[in-house]
Design a protein around this motif. Sequence first.
Motif, short mmCIF file in Angstrom:
data_model
loop_
_atom_site.label_atom_id
_atom_site.label_comp_id
_atom_site.label_asym_id
_atom_site.label_seq_id
_atom_site.Cartn_x
_atom_site.Cartn_y
_atom_site.Cartn_z
N TYR A 30 -3.05 -5.31 -1.27
CA TYR A 30 -1.98 -4.70 -0.46
C TYR A 30 -0.68 -4.63 -1.26
N GLU A 31 -0.38 -5.66 -2.01
CA GLU A 31 0.84 -5.68 -2.80
C GLU A 31 0.84 -4.55 -3.83
N ASN A 51 1.08 -1.06 -2.01
CA ASN A 51 2.39 -0.88 -1.39
C ASN A 51 3.47 -0.65 -2.45
N LYS A 110 -1.44 2.83 3.82
CA LYS A 110 -2.70 2.31 4.36
C LYS A 110 -3.16 3.19 5.52
#
Length: 430
Positions: free
Chosen positions: A141-142, A145, A151
């Motif tokens: 996710y990091e 993002n 997402k």
Amino acid sequence: MKTTIAKVGQFVDQTVTIGAWIANKRSSGKIAFLQLRDGTGFIQGVVVKAEVGEEIFAKAKAITQESSLYVTGIVREDERAPSGYELTVTDVELIHEAVDYPITPKEHGTEFLMDHRHLWIRSKRQHAVMKIRNEIIRSTYEFFNENGFVKVDPPILTGSAPEGTSELFATKYFDEDAYLSQSGQLYMEAAAMALGRVFSFGPTFRAEKSKTRRHLIEFWMIEPEMAFVEFEENLEVQEQYVSYLAQSVLKNCQIELKTLGRDLEKLEKIQAPFARITYDDAVTFLHKEGFDDIEWGDDFGSPHETAIANHYDKPVFITHYPTSLKPFYMQPDPNRPEVVLCADLIAPEGYGEIIGGSERIHDMELLEQRLDEHKLDLNAYEWYLQLRKYGSVPHSGFGLGLERTVAWLSGVEHVRETIPFPRLLNRLYP
């Protein structure tokens, strides 16, 4: 002060209380050593009879494996401990006594452990693997993002299949046929045409009757799709992402990697760029390695991938596979239409393919032709074809299998240990 094992370093020489379970224990006449776990980590609690008195010492000695308790004690620094800390116990309060816990410190067979998976995940090794899995999820996710991806969640129930229906679980959707998704890719392509750069992260299903150490029936996939991105840039994103995962695990999971006995030097080498070898050159290489059975047009099996990967100390891309081997949506090489602009990323150390990706066909006429060649119903893919009708652009994407990646980075042999409750060919319990 109530705290967790993960945070005891903030309370050196102070008295804390931890809610925990007894993972194991040993004792002599005067000292008891309690191996404590609370989900955040493991720590040893030392109970000295002369310091706590007869009653508390007897209580500590009597506590059984996996009983739950509140432990109060003074946090001490200890360089020998994996976490760097130890607890000098001053009091114990039993919450619940576990009787005849089935998984003892002795050796157990794999089938027994799988039957007790709901308990096996409490063990130190399984805890370490789950923590590494969590770190890979967190850093995924990091990474996306930080790199401008959005997402998007594709459906799990679908009316068609991106790669045909032969390995799908079929179900009834009221009065229609439906399938459990084997990939969210087609929907992610639609999302990329709306949002530019997108990624999904969810469960996928393959009704594939495989019993190898690399296969699960239900597994998790990370599937990015990128508008205005062609083949080469797609490979660059993949190697940056995988490097990011490896370095995040190396940085944030030192205790877990040590628990698993992972060779850290091998992880330190996993930094972009990665080597690339074409399918043509891979076939030539395999012939030199003694794989005389492989011919141009054949798919590679695990032994072939392992032989190629063993030639490198980092993941390696195998690119430009024959068109006949790959799904209908992959873009042919404009200079050589018998191969497609695709790549499989093969992990070192025998872990096999962790990523499959390609540039996607963006020409509507060619896509219709490929659907026809694969004998797929054009009506079922009408919405997918419309992506090429209304503002089509070159676009690319890939899918990374989470469990294989966890197995590789943590160094465990079988993917069944990399997911909390694995679904295997003959296992739907627990």
